[in-house]
Design a protein around this motif. Structure first.
Motif, PDB file in Angstrom:
ATOM      1  N   GLY A  55       0.346  -6.401 -11.079  1.00 15.17           N
ATOM      2  CA  GLY A  55      -0.565  -6.376  -9.947  1.00 15.17           C
ATOM      3  C   GLY A  55      -0.491  -5.025  -9.266  1.00 15.17           C
ATOM      4  O   GLY A  55       0.514  -4.314  -9.389  1.00 15.17           O
ATOM      5  N   ILE A  56      -1.555  -4.655  -8.553  1.00 16.45           N
ATOM      6  CA  ILE A  56      -1.570  -3.404  -7.796  1.00 16.45           C
ATOM      7  C   ILE A  56      -2.178  -3.669  -6.426  1.00 16.45           C
ATOM      8  O   ILE A  56      -3.205  -4.350  -6.311  1.00 16.45           O
ATOM      9  CB  ILE A  56      -2.378  -2.300  -8.494  1.00 16.45           C
ATOM     10  N   VAL A  57      -1.541  -3.135  -5.387  1.00 16.18           N
ATOM     11  CA  VAL A  57      -2.108  -3.197  -4.042  1.00 16.18           C
ATOM     12  C   VAL A  57      -1.967  -1.836  -3.385  1.00 16.18           C
ATOM     13  O   VAL A  57      -1.111  -1.032  -3.752  1.00 16.18           O
ATOM     14  CB  VAL A  57      -1.413  -4.261  -3.162  1.00 16.18           C
ATOM     15  N   GLN A  58      -2.806  -1.596  -2.382  1.00 15.54           N
ATOM     16  CA  GLN A  58      -2.701  -0.404  -1.567  1.00 15.54           C
ATOM     17  C   GLN A  58      -2.222  -0.818  -0.184  1.00 15.54           C
ATOM     18  O   GLN A  58      -2.826  -1.667   0.472  1.00 15.54           O
ATOM     19  CB  GLN A  58      -4.055   0.296  -1.446  1.00 15.54           C
ATOM     20  N   VAL A  59      -1.112  -0.232   0.250  1.00 16.37           N
ATOM     21  CA  VAL A  59      -0.606  -0.502   1.591  1.00 16.37           C
ATOM     22  C   VAL A  59      -0.250   0.824   2.234  1.00 16.37           C
ATOM     23  O   VAL A  59       0.463   1.645   1.638  1.00 16.37           O
ATOM     24  CB  VAL A  59       0.604  -1.465   1.557  1.00 16.37           C
ATOM     25  N   GLN A  60      -0.806   1.049   3.433  1.00  8.56           N
ATOM     26  CA  GLN A  60      -0.687   2.333   4.115  1.00  8.56           C
ATOM     27  C   GLN A  60      -1.183   3.423   3.163  1.00  8.56           C
ATOM     28  O   GLN A  60      -2.304   3.357   2.677  1.00  8.56           O
ATOM     29  CB  GLN A  60       0.746   2.542   4.594  1.00  8.56           C
ATOM     30  N   ASP A  61      -0.358   4.405   2.855  1.00  2.00           N
ATOM     31  CA  ASP A  61      -0.819   5.488   1.979  1.00  2.00           C
ATOM     32  C   ASP A  61      -0.233   5.376   0.579  1.00  2.00           C
ATOM     33  O   ASP A  61      -0.209   6.351  -0.170  1.00  2.00           O
ATOM     34  CB  ASP A  61      -0.457   6.844   2.582  1.00  2.00           C
ATOM     35  N   LYS A  62       0.218   4.175   0.206  1.00  2.00           N
ATOM     36  CA  LYS A  62       0.876   4.016  -1.084  1.00  2.00           C
ATOM     37  C   LYS A  62       0.172   2.962  -1.945  1.00  2.00           C
ATOM     38  O   LYS A  62      -0.452   2.033  -1.430  1.00  2.00           O
ATOM     39  CB  LYS A  62       2.344   3.619  -0.888  1.00  2.00           C
ATOM     40  N   ALA A 104      -2.060  -9.566  -1.882  1.00  2.00           N
ATOM     41  CA  ALA A 104      -2.976  -9.142  -0.834  1.00  2.00           C
ATOM     42  C   ALA A 104      -2.185  -8.410   0.237  1.00  2.00           C
ATOM     43  O   ALA A 104      -0.975  -8.620   0.391  1.00  2.00           O
ATOM     44  CB  ALA A 104      -3.699 -10.339  -0.228  1.00  2.00           C
ATOM     45  N   VAL A 105      -2.882  -7.549   0.981  1.00  2.00           N
ATOM     46  CA  VAL A 105      -2.257  -6.790   2.060  1.00  2.00           C
ATOM     47  C   VAL A 105      -2.890  -7.204   3.378  1.00  2.00           C
ATOM     48  O   VAL A 105      -4.123  -7.231   3.513  1.00  2.00           O
ATOM     49  CB  VAL A 105      -2.431  -5.279   1.851  1.00  2.00           C
ATOM     50  N   LEU A 106      -2.050  -7.539   4.345  1.00  2.00           N
ATOM     51  CA  LEU A 106      -2.528  -7.916   5.674  1.00  2.00           C
ATOM     52  C   LEU A 106      -1.534  -7.413   6.704  1.00  2.00           C
ATOM     53  O   LEU A 106      -0.334  -7.697   6.609  1.00  2.00           O
ATOM     54  CB  LEU A 106      -2.681  -9.437   5.770  1.00  2.00           C
ATOM     55  N   ASN A 107      -2.042  -6.618   7.644  1.00  2.00           N
ATOM     56  CA  ASN A 107      -1.197  -6.037   8.701  1.00  2.00           C
ATOM     57  C   ASN A 107      -0.010  -5.265   8.127  1.00  2.00           C
ATOM     58  O   ASN A 107       1.122  -5.356   8.619  1.00  2.00           O
ATOM     59  CB  ASN A 107      -0.704  -7.138   9.648  1.00  2.00           C
ATOM     60  N   LEU A 125       7.087  -2.779   3.794  1.00  2.00           N
ATOM     61  CA  LEU A 125       7.205  -1.420   3.267  1.00  2.00           C
ATOM     62  C   LEU A 125       8.089  -0.554   4.144  1.00  2.00           C
ATOM     63  O   LEU A 125       8.877   0.260   3.649  1.00  2.00           O
ATOM     64  CB  LEU A 125       5.810  -0.789   3.134  1.00  2.00           C
ATOM     65  N   SER A 126       7.999  -0.719   5.452  1.00  2.00           N
ATOM     66  CA  SER A 126       8.763   0.130   6.371  1.00  2.00           C
ATOM     67  C   SER A 126      10.265  -0.027   6.164  1.00  2.00           C
ATOM     68  O   SER A 126      11.032   0.939   6.292  1.00  2.00           O
ATOM     69  CB  SER A 126       8.408  -0.215   7.820  1.00  2.00           C
ATOM     70  N   ASN A 127      10.705  -1.245   5.837  1.00  2.00           N
ATOM     71  CA  ASN A 127      12.136  -1.511   5.664  1.00  2.00           C
ATOM     72  C   ASN A 127      12.540  -1.737   4.215  1.00  2.00           C
ATOM     73  O   ASN A 127      13.723  -1.959   3.920  1.00  2.00           O
ATOM     74  CB  ASN A 127      12.539  -2.725   6.505  1.00  2.00           C
ATOM     75  N   ASN A 128      11.543  -1.702   3.307  1.00  2.00           N
ATOM     76  CA  ASN A 128      11.795  -1.853   1.868  1.00  2.00           C
ATOM     77  C   ASN A 128      12.552  -3.142   1.559  1.00  2.00           C
ATOM     78  O   ASN A 128      13.556  -3.155   0.838  1.00  2.00           O
ATOM     79  CB  ASN A 128      12.568  -0.647   1.331  1.00  2.00           C
ATOM     80  N   ILE A 129      12.045  -4.266   2.133  1.00  2.00           N
ATOM     81  CA  ILE A 129      12.683  -5.555   1.882  1.00  2.00           C
ATOM     82  C   ILE A 129      11.628  -6.620   1.580  1.00  2.00           C
ATOM     83  O   ILE A 129      10.476  -6.519   2.019  1.00  2.00           O
ATOM     84  CB  ILE A 129      13.541  -6.027   3.079  1.00  2.00           C
TER      85      ILE A 129
END
Length: 304
Positions: A55-62, A104-107, A125-129
């Motif tokens: 699967g692939i998602v876009q979150v923030q700039d990644k 899916a990406v939400l908030n 993503l911010s905490n990588n968990i």
């Protein structure tokens, strides 16, 4: 190295990027949609080796590549793709190994569903968990997923050895699932997107018949009335369609997919005029693919 495919003097708009797809061998070519003349050009290459069914998602700039199959082994690996350099960076792996995960990406959180179990987990993503979320009500795969009104909808799929019309919505605030009205027909691998406050379920297939039935039909869901209605049908029956909501001109793109017979179907792109309820075929892909991923990418994310 993934290079900037548009010349500097071309109109500066967000870029539409198509990645992946379960064509064998797995498609490594990334394509870009040129909106001015409605065709596709090569953007770069996806260097994931033998890995497929991810699967692939876009979150923030990644861009995150989730799970998949590597050397015939289902994996829980998660990697971040740098579109400019093509470099992959490993992140915290998922709790579970997943093939064809729905995501899916939400908030700015990534939610991953099934693939092929009932588990759900969320990535920060911010905490990588990763954290586990409430499970699916049933073991489902091959469904469509879209975000609408701050809820995540799972549409159709394959449940209990049968194609399904089941639609469920997940509320990440209350961490609860609710069942919505079912589609008019069961759809495995439908193309699903949100547009104009509605959901669209496009194409798909039913495996309960021999040979399996492929759909041209398209349904639209109104969350206010909790009802599905048919709109104009595709020109070609396909499943595994990738759908892009083009908010610039009020259209949807139904990209690739398969009719189960010909490579040509995997290169077809049809454009739906939402206001006029009309489909028309536009410039085909250069590489046949189904179950690919499409994103609108801001210019700031791609640098020469």
């Amino acid at each position: 190295m993934i290079k900037n495919a548009l010349k500097n003097n071309e109109r500066q708009v967000d870029r539409v990027i198509l990645i992946g797809g379960s064509i064998y061998p797995p498609s490594q070519v990334i394509e870009e949609y040129v909106q001015t003349n409605k065709n596709w050009i090569k953007f770069g290459d996806l260097n994931v080796g033998d890995r497929s069914n991810f699967g692939i998602v876009q979150v923030q700039d990644k861009f995150l590549i989730l799970g998949g199959v590597d050397s015939n082994v289902v994996t829980n690996v998660v990697e971040s793709l740098n579109l400019t350099s093509g470099v992959l960076t490993k992140l915290q792996p998922m709790t579970f190994s997943r093939q064809y995960p729905q995501a899916a990406v939400l908030n700015d959180y990534v939610y991953v569903f099934g693939g092929p179990n009932t588990s759900v987990e969320r990535y920060d993503l911010s905490n990588n968990i990763w954290n586990e979320m409430p499970s699916l009500s049933v073991n489902r795969r091959a469904c469509g997923v879209a975000v609408l009104n701050d809820e995540i909808y799972l549409v159709g799929g394959w449940i209990n050895d049968s194609s399904s019309s089941l639609v469920e919505a997940f509320n990440p605030i209350t961490k609860t699932w609710r069942t919505c009205s079912s589609m008019s027909v069961p759809r495995m691998w439908p193309g699903v997107t949100a547009f104009g406050g509605n959901l669209y379920a496009i194409g798909g297939k039913k495996l309960d018949t021999s040979p399996s039935e492929r759909y041209t039909s398209v349904e639209r869901y109104d969350p206010n009335s909790d009802k599905w209605t048919f709109v104009a049908s595709l020109g070609m029956a396909r499943y595994g369609i990738t759908v892009f909501s083009n908010f610039y001109n009020g259209t949807l793109l139904a990209i690739g997919g398969s009719d189960g017979n010909s490579l040509m179907s995997e290169m077809i792109v049809e454009e739906y005029d939402v206001a006029r309820d009309i489909w028309r075929e536009i410039g085909p892909l250069n590489n046949g693919r189904e179950k690919a991923y499409v994103f609108s990418v801001s210019l700031e994310m791609i640098k020469d």
